[in-house]
Design a protein around this motif. Sequence first.
Motif, mmCIF file in Angstrom:
data_model
loop_
_atom_site.group_PDB
_atom_site.id
_atom_site.type_symbol
_atom_site.label_atom_id
_atom_site.label_comp_id
_atom_site.label_asym_id
_atom_site.label_seq_id
_atom_site.Cartn_x
_atom_site.Cartn_y
_atom_site.Cartn_z
ATOM 1 N N ALA A 48 0.901 -1.293 0.163
ATOM 2 C CA ALA A 48 -0.073 -0.006 0.116
ATOM 3 C C ALA A 48 0.747 1.195 0.022
ATOM 4 C CB ALA A 48 -0.948 0.138 1.231
ATOM 5 N N ALA A 49 2.128 1.074 0.873
ATOM 6 C CA ALA A 49 2.790 2.286 0.746
ATOM 7 C C ALA A 49 3.512 2.475 -0.499
ATOM 8 C CB ALA A 49 3.855 2.327 2.069
ATOM 9 N N LEU A 50 3.884 1.342 -1.144
ATOM 10 C CA LEU A 50 4.590 1.733 -2.274
ATOM 11 C C LEU A 50 3.862 2.399 -3.427
ATOM 12 C CD1 LEU A 50 6.930 -1.531 -2.335
ATOM 13 C CD2 LEU A 50 7.656 0.777 -2.100
ATOM 14 N N LYS A 51 2.422 1.855 -3.372
ATOM 15 C CA LYS A 51 1.394 2.663 -4.099
ATOM 16 C C LYS A 51 1.314 3.904 -4.214
ATOM 17 C CE LYS A 51 -1.362 -1.423 -5.047
ATOM 18 N NZ LYS A 51 -2.728 -2.289 -4.945
ATOM 19 N N ARG A 52 1.335 4.403 -2.941
ATOM 20 C CA ARG A 52 1.415 5.851 -2.761
ATOM 21 C C ARG A 52 2.469 6.532 -3.088
ATOM 22 N NH1 ARG A 52 -1.952 4.014 1.798
ATOM 23 N NH2 ARG A 52 -0.345 3.333 3.299
ATOM 24 N N PHE A 53 3.668 5.886 -2.916
ATOM 25 C CA PHE A 53 5.175 6.462 -3.161
ATOM 26 C C PHE A 53 4.922 6.492 -4.647
ATOM 27 C CE2 PHE A 53 7.256 4.640 0.792
ATOM 28 C CZ PHE A 53 6.479 5.515 1.550
ATOM 29 N N VAL A 54 4.495 5.720 -5.446
ATOM 30 C CA VAL A 54 4.663 5.748 -6.950
ATOM 31 C C VAL A 54 3.939 6.779 -7.312
ATOM 32 C CG1 VAL A 54 3.851 4.438 -8.954
ATOM 33 C CG2 VAL A 54 5.147 3.377 -7.133
ATOM 34 N N GLU A 55 2.395 7.026 -6.694
ATOM 35 C CA GLU A 55 1.707 8.141 -7.212
ATOM 36 C C GLU A 55 2.263 9.583 -7.061
ATOM 37 O OE1 GLU A 55 -1.710 7.416 -4.943
ATOM 38 O OE2 GLU A 55 -2.524 5.694 -6.013
ATOM 39 N N ASN A 56 3.165 9.450 -5.923
ATOM 40 C CA ASN A 56 3.707 10.844 -5.665
ATOM 41 C C ASN A 56 4.854 10.934 -6.642
ATOM 42 O OD1 ASN A 56 2.087 11.268 -3.530
ATOM 43 N ND2 ASN A 56 3.261 10.612 -2.109
ATOM 44 N N GLY A 57 5.378 9.910 -7.242
ATOM 45 C CA GLY A 57 6.530 10.002 -8.013
ATOM 46 C C GLY A 57 7.909 9.799 -7.617
ATOM 47 N N TRP A 58 7.747 9.302 -6.230
ATOM 48 C CA TRP A 58 9.095 9.129 -5.517
ATOM 49 C C TRP A 58 9.741 7.728 -5.960
ATOM 50 C CZ3 TRP A 58 6.530 10.041 -0.147
ATOM 51 C CH2 TRP A 58 6.107 11.173 -0.153
ATOM 52 N N VAL A 59 9.065 6.974 -6.572
ATOM 53 C CA VAL A 59 9.816 5.458 -6.476
ATOM 54 C C VAL A 59 8.736 5.011 -7.805
ATOM 55 C CG1 VAL A 59 10.179 4.940 -4.266
ATOM 56 C CG2 VAL A 59 8.031 3.963 -5.102
ATOM 57 N N LYS A 60 9.848 3.892 -8.451
ATOM 58 C CA LYS A 60 8.970 3.023 -9.483
ATOM 59 C C LYS A 60 9.294 1.450 -9.240
ATOM 60 C CE LYS A 60 12.300 3.382 -13.190
ATOM 61 N NZ LYS A 60 12.619 3.835 -14.583
ATOM 62 N N THR A 61 8.325 0.817 -9.379
ATOM 63 C CA THR A 61 8.348 -0.456 -8.933
ATOM 64 C C THR A 61 8.426 -1.536 -10.154
ATOM 65 O OG1 THR A 61 6.324 -1.061 -8.724
ATOM 66 C CG2 THR A 61 7.325 -0.138 -6.659
ATOM 67 N N SER A 62 9.185 -2.798 -9.970
ATOM 68 C CA SER A 62 8.861 -3.752 -11.024
ATOM 69 C C SER A 62 9.091 -5.025 -10.184
ATOM 70 C CB SER A 62 9.822 -3.592 -12.111
ATOM 71 O OG SER A 62 11.260 -3.703 -11.543
ATOM 72 N N TYR A 63 9.107 -6.104 -10.891
ATOM 73 C CA TYR A 63 9.300 -7.371 -10.360
ATOM 74 C C TYR A 63 10.391 -7.672 -9.593
ATOM 75 C CZ TYR A 63 9.244 -12.626 -9.717
ATOM 76 O OH TYR A 63 9.570 -13.761 -9.001
ATOM 77 N N ARG A 64 10.204 -7.861 -8.179
ATOM 78 C CA ARG A 64 11.242 -7.979 -7.288
ATOM 79 C C ARG A 64 12.200 -6.846 -7.118
ATOM 80 N NH1 ARG A 64 11.905 -12.619 -4.871
ATOM 81 N NH2 ARG A 64 14.104 -12.321 -4.160
ATOM 82 N N SER A 65 11.738 -5.672 -7.611
ATOM 83 C CA SER A 65 12.894 -4.619 -7.256
ATOM 84 C C SER A 65 12.112 -3.109 -7.163
ATOM 85 C CB SER A 65 13.847 -4.459 -8.524
ATOM 86 O OG SER A 65 13.059 -4.023 -9.723
ATOM 87 N N ILE A 66 12.652 -2.263 -6.557
ATOM 88 C CA ILE A 66 12.206 -0.999 -6.430
ATOM 89 C C ILE A 66 13.342 0.121 -6.894
ATOM 90 C CG2 ILE A 66 11.312 0.781 -4.952
ATOM 91 C CD1 ILE A 66 10.609 -2.083 -2.850
ATOM 92 N N ILE A 67 12.942 1.087 -7.531
ATOM 93 C CA ILE A 67 13.816 2.020 -7.948
ATOM 94 C C ILE A 67 13.435 3.440 -7.144
ATOM 95 C CG2 ILE A 67 14.713 3.424 -9.804
ATOM 96 C CD1 ILE A 67 14.605 1.339 -11.582
ATOM 97 N N VAL A 68 14.431 3.905 -6.537
ATOM 98 C CA VAL A 68 14.114 5.255 -5.765
ATOM 99 C C VAL A 68 14.349 6.472 -6.647
ATOM 100 C CG1 VAL A 68 14.661 6.840 -3.901
ATOM 101 C CG2 VAL A 68 14.362 4.457 -3.495
ATOM 102 N N LEU A 69 13.400 7.196 -7.009
ATOM 103 C CA LEU A 69 13.499 8.351 -8.070
ATOM 104 C C LEU A 69 13.940 9.842 -7.191
ATOM 105 C CD1 LEU A 69 10.481 7.541 -10.483
ATOM 106 C CD2 LEU A 69 13.164 6.857 -10.691
ATOM 107 N N HIS A 70 13.355 9.860 -5.914
ATOM 108 C CA HIS A 70 13.606 10.835 -5.389
ATOM 109 C C HIS A 70 13.922 10.612 -3.807
ATOM 110 C CE1 HIS A 70 12.635 13.591 -8.869
ATOM 111 N NE2 HIS A 70 11.347 12.881 -8.923
#
Length: 225
Positions: free
Chosen positions: A191-213
């Motif tokens: 749930a938190a990652l979905k909110r972070f993606v909506e804010n443009g802070w991260v992007k997600t893919s299978y078994r990995s997360i990329i922090v953008l900001h």
Amino acid sequence: MIKRDAAEAVLRQNGWLSHQPEDFQNEVLRRSILLYYSPGEVIYRFGDDLGGIHGLVDGIVTVNIAPPDSAPRLIHMGKPGGWTGENCFLTRQPRRVELRAVSEACLIHLPLDQMDQMASADPTVIRNFSHILMNAVEVLIRVIHDLQKPDPDRRIASVLQRITWTAEQPIPLTQTEIGTMACVSRRQVNAALKRFVENGWVKTSYRSIIVLHAEELRRFAAEDD
């Protein structure tokens, strides 16, 4: 694979060794061995016999710790320039940490007998090696501080920000593993990652997360401080 000269340059420019005198740097690197590890390979386990220190040159490694009567749990991820393993030299006790390669990893290893030879020739180098311990204490202080945040989203943000050291560097951890580090459930991480993606802070893919900001994550996590 990273060549010797390039590996030494990374450690001279990052982390503990970069803050030591040049003569000491030269001696550590002259006596060290360049090692390569495959994904999933254990560098050393909790309870292993005495050994020397390892400095991360490239790749991703997990740091897993626990009290003596418990199974090690994921608590941190190493970054290039980070060193660990000093407890064997300082206390003459077995390993207290498990170090495991998540990706292909390159490390430089200074064997314990070489550390002993350096200390025999010049006892003041014990102080240099002790700085590794103090760096580890600083990390543990940060981990404890982050875990005391009452809001789970801010604990998750703190974990992501803490283990990110370059933009666009994938974090190859599952949501369950992130949850372990933040002391939350997998569903809360999702749930938190979905909110972070909506804010443009991260992007997600299978078994990995990329922090953008990372800075935005830091500001969000610090709102409880």
